[in-house]
Motif scaffolding. Structure first.
Motif, PDB file in Angstrom:
ATOM      1  N   UNK A 121       0.751  -1.328   0.061  1.00 31.67           N
ATOM      2  CA  UNK A 121       0.106   0.190   0.017  1.00 31.67           C
ATOM      3  C   UNK A 121       0.914   1.340  -0.049  1.00 31.67           C
ATOM      4  N   UNK A 122       2.206   1.034  -0.044  1.00 29.37           N
ATOM      5  CA  UNK A 122       3.149   2.185   0.243  1.00 29.37           C
ATOM      6  C   UNK A 122       3.078   3.102  -1.286  1.00 29.37           C
ATOM      7  N   UNK A 123       3.231   4.654  -1.073  1.00 28.09           N
ATOM      8  CA  UNK A 123       3.586   5.245  -2.103  1.00 28.09           C
ATOM      9  C   UNK A 123       4.622   5.620  -2.378  1.00 28.09           C
ATOM     10  N   UNK A 124       5.349   5.974  -3.476  1.00 27.77           N
ATOM     11  CA  UNK A 124       6.571   6.269  -3.693  1.00 27.77           C
ATOM     12  C   UNK A 124       6.657   7.842  -4.161  1.00 27.77           C
ATOM     13  N   UNK A 125       7.449   8.569  -3.648  1.00 19.92           N
ATOM     14  CA  UNK A 125       7.702  10.061  -4.005  1.00 19.92           C
ATOM     15  C   UNK A 125       9.056  10.154  -4.558  1.00 19.92           C
ATOM     16  N   UNK A 152       2.916   6.294  -7.273  1.00 19.39           N
ATOM     17  CA  UNK A 152       3.938   7.042  -7.672  1.00 19.39           C
ATOM     18  C   UNK A 152       3.638   8.500  -7.757  1.00 19.39           C
ATOM     19  N   UNK A 153       4.379   9.349  -7.054  1.00 21.69           N
ATOM     20  CA  UNK A 153       4.102  10.726  -7.322  1.00 21.69           C
ATOM     21  C   UNK A 153       5.444  11.275  -7.414  1.00 21.69           C
ATOM     22  N   UNK A 154       5.672  12.155  -8.321  1.00 22.77           N
ATOM     23  CA  UNK A 154       6.633  12.868  -8.823  1.00 22.77           C
ATOM     24  C   UNK A 154       6.820  14.318  -8.661  1.00 22.77           C
ATOM     25  N   UNK A 155       7.544  14.917  -7.886  1.00 25.68           N
ATOM     26  CA  UNK A 155       7.711  16.249  -7.560  1.00 25.68           C
ATOM     27  C   UNK A 155       8.928  16.725  -8.373  1.00 25.68           C
TER      28      UNK A 155
END
Lengths: 265, 297
Positions: A121-125, A152-155
């Motif tokens: 359930x982890x999200x990767x930034x 996935x979140x990309x900043x």
């Protein structure tokens, strides 16, 4: 002050709309100040930067974005984003040991893929400099993320000398079909809120790209409130905390703590 | 029971068998490979990252760090410093109990002698804890890949382009070759040729015409080396010819140091080293000449 959200095209949010809970706001400032102290120790006595180059001009937004991750979520970023690692509870003494090279968007894509395939359930930034979005391999990774609805979140942020990279990235992002949000600048409250929303969305499946342009004028320093640094995001944030009722002495104490914590080696 | 299949088919067979056995194995491949295996296992376990070798190996390193057992391919010359650093990080992650990364590395005539290839191989061989293998036969290709997929350590598999169509006997069903084990492919009493990949096939062929004079040792594993078998062969013959084709002297340096340090008193002549491209028309003659010179001592 930073460019107001309403002055930019596309999705954005106003600073006033996302005040942080009391306690979280002070913790953010503590992490920003700790990052500044680490950064200050990365500059030699002759003011020449040491080989590890921190992306110090957007650390307020970076620290805030990383702080929006949940306990089990993952961060993929180089040592240049020391503030994000510190926000994830890295001990300051370990910050110089982080890798400074590598394709962190691709690695983050792999980590998110692993999470998805193992039913986690982890999200990767992923934190990357916005100019890297111009690379072919970045587009390919975003395509994989979109086609597989990866968590996935990309900043992608922009330093002063990279101005225009965020604008340049928009057509490519549109071509990939990834959901995009453009912030007004490296302002911590909006970065925190945008990242928290994106993380919540990604946990349900589907990546998001957050673009964070550089502030027009920012200077690194360890103080705040100085007339010489009117656009310093950390200083502006500290001033807002005082406006919201935090005593000046409390904030000074945070700075003293950060100075003490960063004295390693 | 063995069947005769091509080297490239032996690799695919090992992948199919191991992916059936272990659902945590995932392939991050170029478009063609990914499509081929996706048809067998579904798209979930086969990810195509075909436009960038660098991106592909970084995606694979990330997936391995999150617990998957990942097989990825990347040409030797594309393994620059950043990717070498990724591999070193994968070794560290494996040390912490996370799943290993298996990198299939095609190389050969197109990249031979290229500075980038040489640097890449030297970089790989310098990573403590990373295994580097170079199978020369279909059976070894299947067995070494299967072992890598059972093991807990990151492994790089050097696959010489010229071997893809090479046909040989391969054991049916589960077949593993221990990483770090060499193989004697010809036995003789006067000279040991130490090699790997296509050069060891050439040496084996040449030894067959020398009537018990030459021992051929196919290293199979460049790191870790099978130190015991190397020393046994040297002690048995007293003369050594190192045949190198991987554009890097690192393995030869290591073997030379081992022999000088542990079996010096058994040597009847100098340790000779021969750089050889087995696809050259003069390779066989060069090998014969080097053997003849050493046997005359």
């Amino acid at each position: 002050m930073f460019q107001d959200a309403s002055q930019r095209d596309g999705q954005s949010r106003a600073i006033e709309s996302c005040p942080l809970p009391r306690g979280v706001d002070l913790e953010l400032l503590r992490r920003m100040l700790l990052t500044r102290e680490i950064e200050a120790r990365g500059v030699g006595p002759d003011r020449h930067p040491l080989p590890v180059v921190l992306r110090g001009r957007s650390e307020a937004g970076i620290v805030a974005a990383a702080s929006a991750l949940g306990p089990g979520d993952r961060l993929c970023a180089s040592a240049a984003y020391a503030g994000a690692h510190l926000a994830r509870a890295l001990e300051p003494v370990r910050a110089p040991a982080l890798p400074v090279v590598g394709d962190f968007l691709a690695k983050a894509t792999g980590v998110a893929l692993g999470t998805q395939l193992s039913r986690g359930t982890a999200v990767t930034l992923a934190l990357i400099p916005a100019p890297q979005l111009a690379f072919e391999r970045a587009a390919e990774c975003l395509e994989v993320a979109v086609s597989r609805a990866l968590p996935l979140v990309v900043l992608a942020d922009e330093e002063g000398d990279e101005e225009g990279a965020v604008e340049a990235a928009l057509p490519a992002a549109a071509g990939v079909g990834i959901e995009v949000e453009v912030l007004g600048g490296p302002e911590p409250e909006t970065a925190y809120a945008a990242c928290a929303d994106a993380v919540a969305g990604a946990r349900g499946g589907g990546p998001k790209l957050i673009l964070m342009p550089a502030a027009s004028v920012v200077e690194a320093g360890t103080g705040w409130g100085s007339a010489a640094r009117p656009n310093d995001a950390v200083a502006a944030y500290a001033r807002r905390l005082m406006e919201h009722g935090h005593p000046r002495e409390q904030l000074r104490e945070l700075r003293r703590q950060a100075e003490s914590e960063a004295r390693f080696g | 029971m063995t069947t005769r299949i091509r080297y490239s088919d032996a690799i695919v067979e090992a992948l199919r068998m191991e992916m059936h056995r272990d659902p945590s194995i995932v392939l991050v491949g170029s478009d063609e490979q990914a499509e081929e295996l996706a048809s067998a296992f579904g798209g979930d376990r086969s990810v195509a990252v075909g436009r960038s070798d660098q991106g592909r190996i970084a995606v694979a390193a990330g997936a391995a760090a999150s617990g998957l057992r990942v097989v990825v391919d990347a040409p030797l010359e594309t393994l620059g410093p950043a990717l070498i650093a990724d591999l070193a990080a994968a070794v560290a992650a494996a040390d912490e109990g996370r799943a290993p990364l298996i990198v299939r590395i095609p190389f050969g005539a197109s990249s031979a002698g290229a500075p980038a290839s040489r640097r890449a191989l030297e970089g790989l061989l310098a990573i403590e804890g990373l295994a580097v293998v170079a199978p020369s036969t279909p059976a070894d290709a299947k067995g070494l890949l299967a072992s890598a997929l059972h093991g807990a350590q990151p492994v790089c598999i050097l696959e010489h382009e010229s071997l893809g169509g090479h046909v040989g006997g391969v054991p049916e069903g589960g077949h593993q070759v221990a990483i770090g084990s060499a193989r004697v492919t010809a036995s003789g009493s006067r000279l040991t040729i130490i090699s790997s990949g296509p050069a060891s096939l050439l040496a084996e062929e040449m030894a067959a015409g020398r009537d018990g004079e030459v021992t051929v040792l196919d290293l199979r594993s460049l790191r870790p080396l099978d130190r015991d078998l190397i020393l046994d062969c040297v002690r048995g013959t007293g003369k050594v010819l190192l045949v190198e084709q991987h554009d890097s002297p690192a393995t030869g340096n290591e073997i030379t140091a081992l022999i000088v340090g542990e079996a010096f008193e058994y040597l009847d002549g100098p340790i000779r080293r021969l750089q050889l491209d087995p696809s050259d028309s003069g390779a066989r003659d060069a090998l014969e000449a080097a053997c003849g010179e050493l046997l005359s001592y």
